[in-house]
Design a protein around this motif. Structure first.
Motif, short mmCIF file in Angstrom:
data_model
loop_
_atom_site.label_atom_id
_atom_site.label_comp_id
_atom_site.label_asym_id
_atom_site.label_seq_id
_atom_site.Cartn_x
_atom_site.Cartn_y
_atom_site.Cartn_z
N HIS A 182 0.83 -1.21 0.00
CA HIS A 182 0.00 0.00 0.00
C HIS A 182 0.87 1.26 0.00
N ARG A 183 1.95 1.24 0.76
CA ARG A 183 2.83 2.40 0.82
C ARG A 183 3.51 2.65 -0.52
N ARG A 184 3.96 1.59 -1.19
CA ARG A 184 4.61 1.74 -2.49
C ARG A 184 3.63 2.19 -3.56
N ARG A 185 2.39 1.75 -3.44
CA ARG A 185 1.40 2.13 -4.44
C ARG A 185 1.11 3.63 -4.37
N ARG A 186 1.23 4.22 -3.20
CA ARG A 186 0.96 5.65 -3.05
C ARG A 186 2.14 6.52 -3.48
#
Length: 292
Positions: free
Chosen positions: A229-233
């Motif tokens: 989720h952090r990388r997607r943002r």
């Protein structure tokens, strides 16, 4: 001295912190004999009525354990003995671990009445009183979960009991708020460890924000879904979580502490109907870990 009874050294550490007042009806039963009976029951997990006669009346042992669990006496004794251990330098604040363990609820733990008997009294504010009696249904059936914080010397600092289906992440702040070690020389009690370790179950933004606000260094691995989720943002996801594998190795200390606690059969299998009585049972079992 019987097997499992208090040694003279343990009694010398415990006796100064026991209640000194005399209740109505005359002199109280000898504290040491009654506490030996309570320890025997916690270690073996037998019903209270099956206590050997060398400990005196089983009713006396049961009533005193329940009363001291209700009014917070066990909690005060535990904190006083913990304060003595901290003053002697036997508490390792360099690494404190948080973890939880599930305990199967025996069929005798069910069916608690709605109101406590008048002779025992209502639990005090410092005691955990729960309407659900900390019994919940999980994969293993009716269970209770013990959340705890332990230091590097395998000593308990704080404990919290909840229903078995409750998650770990939301209980981390409650556990840390219960760490309160008085200072015999005066001053504010110590409530903040130098470093905190926990497994992936304690990884959440709220927990990390709380630890940063209190300036507590921590080693908690990030869950895989949180990394994705952090990388997607992208840049809005924030920096990667720092993680030190060398420090994370010490997480086994809190797991070994749980092992030592659950040697006591009254802790590994709950048979106490009331949540505050079971909390007192875990607290008494933790007192034996402060002897070294």
């Amino acid at each position: 001295m019987g097997r499992g009874n208090l040694t003279d050294c343990e009694w010398a550490r415990l006796e100064p912190h026991l209640p000194k007042n005399v209740g109505r009806g005359g002199r109280r039963k000898d504290h040491r004999q009654v506490i030996d009976g309570i320890l025997f029951r916690i270690r073996t997990g037998i019903p209270w009525r099956d206590l050997p006669r060398r400990f005196g009346s089983w009713q006396t042992c049961y009533d005193r354990h329940r009363r001291w669990s209700a009014d917070g006496t066990w909690e005060r004794i535990f904190r006083s003995v913990l304060a003595d251990a901290d003053a002697e330098g036997r508490i390792d604040w360099s690494m404190v671990g948080v973890d939880s363990t599930g305990c199967r609820a025996h069929q005798h733990a069910a069916g608690a009445c709605q109101q406590a008997p008048r002779r025992v009294g209502k639990p005090g504010r410092s005691v955990q009183q729960r309407p659900d009696e900390a019994i919940g249904r999980s994969r293993g059936g009716l269970t209770t979960k013990i959340h705890l914080a332990g230091e590097g010397g395998l000593r308990l600092l704080a404990v919290l009991v909840t229903p078995g289906q409750w998650g770990d992440a939301r209980q981390m702040i409650a556990i840390l708020e219960r760490i309160r070690v008085p200072r015999p020389a005066g001053g504010r009690p110590r409530t903040r460890p130098d470093h905190l370790s926990g497994d992936k179950a304690y990884s959440s933004r709220q927990n990390r924000r709380y630890l940063r606000r209190r300036q507590i260094k921590h080693t908690i691995p990030e869950r895989r879904d949180q990394q994705t989720h952090r990388r997607r943002r992208g840049s809005y996801g924030g920096r990667p979580i720092s993680f030190d594998p060398a420090r994370y190795v010490r997480r086994n200390e809190v797991e070994r502490l749980i092992n030592r606690l659950k040697i006591n059969r009254a802790v590994s299998t709950r048979s106490d109907k009331r949540a505050y009585v079971f909390h007192g049972t875990v607290t008494v079992a933790s007192l034996r870990l402060l002897r070294t």
